[in-house]
Design a protein around this motif. Sequence first.
Motif, PDB file in Angstrom:
ATOM      1  N   MET A 227     -15.286 -27.536  39.038  1.00 41.99           N
ATOM      2  CA  MET A 227     -15.061 -26.600  40.114  1.00 41.99           C
ATOM      3  C   MET A 227     -15.943 -25.365  39.922  1.00 41.99           C
ATOM      4  O   MET A 227     -16.145 -24.886  38.801  1.00 41.99           O
ATOM      5  N   HIS A 228     -16.471 -24.853  41.039  1.00 37.03           N
ATOM      6  CA  HIS A 228     -17.402 -23.735  40.983  1.00 37.03           C
ATOM      7  C   HIS A 228     -16.795 -22.542  40.257  1.00 37.03           C
ATOM      8  O   HIS A 228     -17.463 -21.882  39.434  1.00 37.03           O
ATOM      9  N   GLU A 229     -15.526 -22.244  40.522  1.00 35.08           N
ATOM     10  CA  GLU A 229     -14.920 -21.060  39.924  1.00 35.08           C
ATOM     11  C   GLU A 229     -14.807 -21.182  38.404  1.00 35.08           C
ATOM     12  O   GLU A 229     -14.910 -20.182  37.685  1.00 35.08           O
ATOM     13  N   TRP A 230     -14.607 -22.394  37.903  1.00 30.60           N
ATOM     14  CA  TRP A 230     -14.554 -22.578  36.449  1.00 30.60           C
ATOM     15  C   TRP A 230     -15.905 -22.274  35.824  1.00 30.60           C
ATOM     16  O   TRP A 230     -15.989 -21.606  34.781  1.00 30.60           O
ATOM     17  N   SER A 231     -16.970 -22.781  36.441  1.00 32.85           N
ATOM     18  CA  SER A 231     -18.310 -22.536  35.906  1.00 32.85           C
ATOM     19  C   SER A 231     -18.668 -21.053  35.975  1.00 32.85           C
ATOM     20  O   SER A 231     -19.300 -20.512  35.060  1.00 32.85           O
ATOM     21  N   GLU A 232     -18.268 -20.392  37.054  1.00 35.72           N
ATOM     22  CA  GLU A 232     -18.545 -18.961  37.163  1.00 35.72           C
ATOM     23  C   GLU A 232     -17.775 -18.180  36.106  1.00 35.72           C
ATOM     24  O   GLU A 232     -18.296 -17.212  35.526  1.00 35.72           O
ATOM     25  N   ASP A 233     -16.552 -18.588  35.818  1.00 33.42           N
ATOM     26  CA  ASP A 233     -15.796 -17.941  34.748  1.00 33.42           C
ATOM     27  C   ASP A 233     -16.473 -18.162  33.399  1.00 33.42           C
ATOM     28  O   ASP A 233     -16.510 -17.254  32.551  1.00 33.42           O
ATOM     29  N   TYR A 234     -17.002 -19.353  33.183  1.00 36.88           N
ATOM     30  CA  TYR A 234     -17.744 -19.620  31.953  1.00 36.88           C
ATOM     31  C   TYR A 234     -19.000 -18.762  31.875  1.00 36.88           C
ATOM     32  O   TYR A 234     -19.363 -18.254  30.805  1.00 36.88           O
ATOM     33  N   HIS A 235     -19.695 -18.618  32.995  1.00 40.62           N
ATOM     34  CA  HIS A 235     -20.881 -17.765  33.031  1.00 40.62           C
ATOM     35  C   HIS A 235     -20.526 -16.348  32.586  1.00 40.62           C
ATOM     36  O   HIS A 235     -21.258 -15.732  31.796  1.00 40.62           O
ATOM     37  N   ARG A 236     -19.391 -15.829  33.066  1.00 41.42           N
ATOM     38  CA  ARG A 236     -18.968 -14.490  32.657  1.00 41.42           C
ATOM     39  C   ARG A 236     -18.609 -14.449  31.176  1.00 41.42           C
ATOM     40  O   ARG A 236     -18.903 -13.467  30.479  1.00 41.42           O
ATOM     41  N   ASP A 237     -17.960 -15.510  30.660  1.00 43.92           N
ATOM     42  CA  ASP A 237     -17.650 -15.563  29.228  1.00 43.92           C
ATOM     43  C   ASP A 237     -18.922 -15.493  28.389  1.00 43.92           C
ATOM     44  O   ASP A 237     -18.978 -14.795  27.367  1.00 43.92           O
ATOM     45  N   ILE A 238     -19.946 -16.245  28.809  1.00 44.47           N
ATOM     46  CA  ILE A 238     -21.209 -16.238  28.071  1.00 44.47           C
ATOM     47  C   ILE A 238     -21.817 -14.850  28.057  1.00 44.47           C
ATOM     48  O   ILE A 238     -22.267 -14.350  27.013  1.00 44.47           O
ATOM     49  N   ARG A 239     -21.837 -14.200  29.223  1.00 50.81           N
ATOM     50  CA  ARG A 239     -22.423 -12.865  29.311  1.00 50.81           C
ATOM     51  C   ARG A 239     -21.626 -11.857  28.472  1.00 50.81           C
ATOM     52  O   ARG A 239     -22.216 -10.963  27.847  1.00 50.81           O
ATOM     53  N   LEU A 240     -20.303 -12.002  28.455  1.00 46.79           N
ATOM     54  CA  LEU A 240     -19.488 -11.105  27.646  1.00 46.79           C
ATOM     55  C   LEU A 240     -19.737 -11.315  26.155  1.00 46.79           C
ATOM     56  O   LEU A 240     -19.778 -10.348  25.380  1.00 46.79           O
ATOM     57  N   LEU A 241     -19.903 -12.560  25.738  1.00 44.76           N
ATOM     58  CA  LEU A 241     -20.192 -12.823  24.331  1.00 44.76           C
ATOM     59  C   LEU A 241     -21.557 -12.251  23.948  1.00 44.76           C
ATOM     60  O   LEU A 241     -21.700 -11.624  22.887  1.00 44.76           O
ATOM     61  N   MET A 242     -22.547 -12.446  24.794  1.00 43.65           N
ATOM     62  CA  MET A 242     -23.878 -11.913  24.502  1.00 43.65           C
ATOM     63  C   MET A 242     -23.849 -10.391  24.428  1.00 43.65           C
ATOM     64  O   MET A 242     -24.530  -9.782  23.593  1.00 43.65           O
ATOM     65  N   ASP A 243     -23.039  -9.767  25.283  1.00 42.15           N
ATOM     66  CA  ASP A 243     -22.885  -8.322  25.234  1.00 42.15           C
ATOM     67  C   ASP A 243     -22.224  -7.910  23.928  1.00 42.15           C
ATOM     68  O   ASP A 243     -22.649  -6.948  23.262  1.00 42.15           O
ATOM     69  N   HIS A 244     -21.180  -8.629  23.536  1.00 41.32           N
ATOM     70  CA  HIS A 244     -20.469  -8.326  22.293  1.00 41.32           C
ATOM     71  C   HIS A 244     -21.399  -8.428  21.087  1.00 41.32           C
ATOM     72  O   HIS A 244     -21.313  -7.611  20.152  1.00 41.32           O
ATOM     73  N   LEU A 245     -22.284  -9.403  21.094  1.00 43.55           N
ATOM     74  CA  LEU A 245     -23.194  -9.622  19.971  1.00 43.55           C
ATOM     75  C   LEU A 245     -24.429  -8.724  20.023  1.00 43.55           C
ATOM     76  O   LEU A 245     -25.268  -8.769  19.115  1.00 43.55           O
TER      77      LEU A 245
END
Length: 343
Positions: A227-245
């Motif tokens: 589902m599109h919304e799941w992938s978009e949520d994953y995209h945000r998780d990735i960006r948040l992790l990259m920001d954290h690191l």
Amino acid sequence: MWSICGKTLSPGEKLQTVLSVDMGGLSHGGTVGPVLQSLDRNDLPGGYEMPATLICGRKPGKTLLITASIHSGEYPGVPAVIHTAKDLDPEKMCGNVLMVHCVNTSGFWARSDALVPEDKFNLNRKYPGRPDGTVGERIADFFATQVMPNVDFVLDLHSGGGCERMTPCLFFPRAEQVTEASLAAAKALNVPYLLASSATDGEYSYAANTLHKPALLIERGGCTLSMHEWSEDYHRDIRLLMDHLGIYPAQPGTRDESMKRVVYRNTIYLTSTAQGIWYAKVMEDTDVKKGDLLGVIEDFYGNCIAEYYAQEDGHVFYYTAGLSVREGSDLIAYGVKDSVEPV
């Protein structure tokens, strides 16, 4: 300069490529398929192919590995990685990112629920593999020896399998040297349930326990859907992790500050004690009390074979929504209420 898996990138460079694992002549279906643009390839005859994007940031920093479709029927991570890989600007990056868009490519094309179809190998259960082994063993060895030793953090994206319904959750390793760093990263993401895991032989858990790399495994979505919304949520998780690191800044508002996040130090994983027809009596993301009926297994005539009751008060993260189960099949995972720690 950044060198990994036989590729060398200059600062500020992005490379769409194909990683290839030596199969030693074994037959397999691991190909990236047709593509519309020319790709960097290592031209390994008969190699098992995985689509990947490598990005070398303009400034130095940490190196992050992101993998999707370790279990080939767990789809939402694939478009999330594709989206992220196209979206990132190397000029704004500090460090490096290796994104493998799909690890289990033969399983992806075969629509396998989870396993590498050539040898039924589970890439989340049987690390570190062998360099001279079967198809799945060689893939695991490739990551264990050529990839993970050369990164600073591992993020593995999963989903509920063919019959699993779940609420978003993640696993962080109980690995003394990296638990604190892994959990700190987990708290930065948009995932409500953070589960301590004692696993040691999956991709992320092997990286944590054997190679001492901080790592996370996220579960989002399920039932072999994308589902599109799941992938978009994953995209945000990735960006948040990259920001954290400190690798790449996330846009303001990416983190859901209103989300309640909790850590579960103890999770009960219920497995089937018999073969039969499974009827779950609970739903994902709901509370259960000790003694509550979680589900039953019956035969084809409606006769009860087994009943399963909650051992403790807890919260259901995911459950099997399909009918057929064998002895040892996963049924339900629920966190123990007394082990909860607020974030």
